[in-house]
Motif scaffolding. Structure first.
Motif, PDB file in Angstrom:
ATOM      1  N   THR A   2       0.751  -1.124   0.067  1.00  0.00           N
ATOM      2  CA  THR A   2      -0.045   0.037  -0.072  1.00  0.00           C
ATOM      3  C   THR A   2       1.061   1.234  -0.047  1.00  0.00           C
ATOM      4  OG1 THR A   2       0.007   0.075   2.149  1.00  0.00           O
ATOM      5  CG2 THR A   2      -1.830  -1.253   1.188  1.00  0.00           C
ATOM      6  N   GLY A   3       0.435   2.211  -0.409  1.00  0.00           N
ATOM      7  CA  GLY A   3       0.937   3.672  -0.268  1.00  0.00           C
ATOM      8  C   GLY A   3       1.890   3.601  -1.430  1.00  0.00           C
ATOM      9  N   ASN A   4       2.153   2.975  -2.548  1.00  0.00           N
ATOM     10  CA  ASN A   4       3.030   3.201  -3.539  1.00  0.00           C
ATOM     11  C   ASN A   4       2.611   3.903  -4.774  1.00  0.00           C
ATOM     12  OD1 ASN A   4       1.775   0.722  -4.204  1.00  0.00           O
ATOM     13  ND2 ASN A   4       3.541  -0.306  -4.785  1.00  0.00           N
ATOM     14  N   TYR A   5       3.199   4.480  -5.540  1.00  0.00           N
ATOM     15  CA  TYR A   5       2.889   5.347  -6.874  1.00  0.00           C
ATOM     16  C   TYR A   5       3.040   4.205  -7.697  1.00  0.00           C
ATOM     17  CZ  TYR A   5       1.704   8.630 -10.433  1.00  0.00           C
ATOM     18  OH  TYR A   5       1.258   9.121 -11.345  1.00  0.00           O
ATOM     19  N   PHE A   6       1.906   4.076  -8.624  1.00  0.00           N
ATOM     20  CA  PHE A   6       1.871   3.204  -9.878  1.00  0.00           C
ATOM     21  C   PHE A   6       1.179   3.816 -11.002  1.00  0.00           C
ATOM     22  CE2 PHE A   6      -1.636   1.996  -7.442  1.00  0.00           C
ATOM     23  CZ  PHE A   6      -2.486   1.637  -8.318  1.00  0.00           C
ATOM     24  N   ALA A   7       1.516   3.566 -11.927  1.00  0.00           N
ATOM     25  CA  ALA A   7       0.829   4.116 -13.221  1.00  0.00           C
ATOM     26  C   ALA A   7       1.394   3.356 -14.485  1.00  0.00           C
ATOM     27  CB  ALA A   7       1.169   5.591 -13.512  1.00  0.00           C
ATOM     28  N   ALA A  22       8.459  15.312  -8.568  1.00  0.00           N
ATOM     29  CA  ALA A  22       8.728  16.433  -7.447  1.00  0.00           C
ATOM     30  C   ALA A  22      10.001  15.644  -6.921  1.00  0.00           C
ATOM     31  CB  ALA A  22       7.857  16.725  -6.851  1.00  0.00           C
ATOM     32  N   LEU A  23       9.624  14.487  -6.448  1.00  0.00           N
ATOM     33  CA  LEU A  23      10.631  13.639  -5.415  1.00  0.00           C
ATOM     34  C   LEU A  23      10.781  12.230  -5.770  1.00  0.00           C
ATOM     35  CD1 LEU A  23       9.207  15.567  -2.203  1.00  0.00           C
ATOM     36  CD2 LEU A  23      11.433  15.963  -3.153  1.00  0.00           C
ATOM     37  N   ARG A  24      11.690  11.778  -5.461  1.00  0.00           N
ATOM     38  CA  ARG A  24      12.255  10.483  -5.561  1.00  0.00           C
ATOM     39  C   ARG A  24      12.885   9.934  -4.248  1.00  0.00           C
ATOM     40  NH1 ARG A  24      11.917   8.928 -11.017  1.00  0.00           N
ATOM     41  NH2 ARG A  24      12.473  10.726 -12.289  1.00  0.00           N
ATOM     42  N   LEU A  55       1.281  19.697  -4.958  1.00  0.00           N
ATOM     43  CA  LEU A  55       2.217  18.670  -4.900  1.00  0.00           C
ATOM     44  C   LEU A  55       1.606  17.358  -4.101  1.00  0.00           C
ATOM     45  CD1 LEU A  55       5.339  17.174  -4.803  1.00  0.00           C
ATOM     46  CD2 LEU A  55       5.391  18.538  -2.695  1.00  0.00           C
ATOM     47  N   GLY A  56       1.600  16.348  -4.701  1.00  0.00           N
ATOM     48  CA  GLY A  56       1.007  15.026  -4.246  1.00  0.00           C
ATOM     49  C   GLY A  56       2.252  14.342  -3.804  1.00  0.00           C
ATOM     50  N   LEU A  57       2.233  13.986  -2.487  1.00  0.00           N
ATOM     51  CA  LEU A  57       3.431  13.359  -1.820  1.00  0.00           C
ATOM     52  C   LEU A  57       3.064  12.211  -0.915  1.00  0.00           C
ATOM     53  CD1 LEU A  57       6.532  14.195  -1.003  1.00  0.00           C
ATOM     54  CD2 LEU A  57       5.657  15.305   1.007  1.00  0.00           C
TER      55      LEU A  57
END
Length: 86
Positions: A2-7, A22-24, A55-57
């Motif tokens: 959960t909580g990971n970015y995916f596309a 914006a950030l890695r 900004l989505g963080l």
């Protein structure tokens, strides 16, 4: 996870091309591994909208600003924002 970015790959490419990443996540100096605690695609931790005013963080630096919370690692982000806006 959960909580990971995916596309999909096309979306990720578009975000990269438009400079919206914006950030890695990254490892601390001297640490092995990717520093990506949740398997986020391309280690993305934050993205901007198209106009770069939002900004989505995923990491939650607001949860790491006081020693009573167990860490002050998030303070630097907010101090940098204040400095940039001053």
């Amino acid at each position: 996870m959960t909580g990971n970015y995916f596309a999909d790959a096309a979306t990720l490419d578009r975000l990269e091309e438009r400079g919206q990443v914006a950030l890695r996540y990254c490892p601390l100096p001297g640490e092995a591994g990717s520093g990506n605690p949740n398997g986020s695609a391309r280690a993305i931790a934050g993205i901007f909208n198209e106009t770069k005013n939002v900004l989505g963080l995923m990491p939650h630096p607001e949860n790491a600003i006081d020693p009573f919370q167990g860490s002050t690692d998030g303070r630097a982000l907010f101090a940098g924002l204040v400095q940039a806006l001053a």
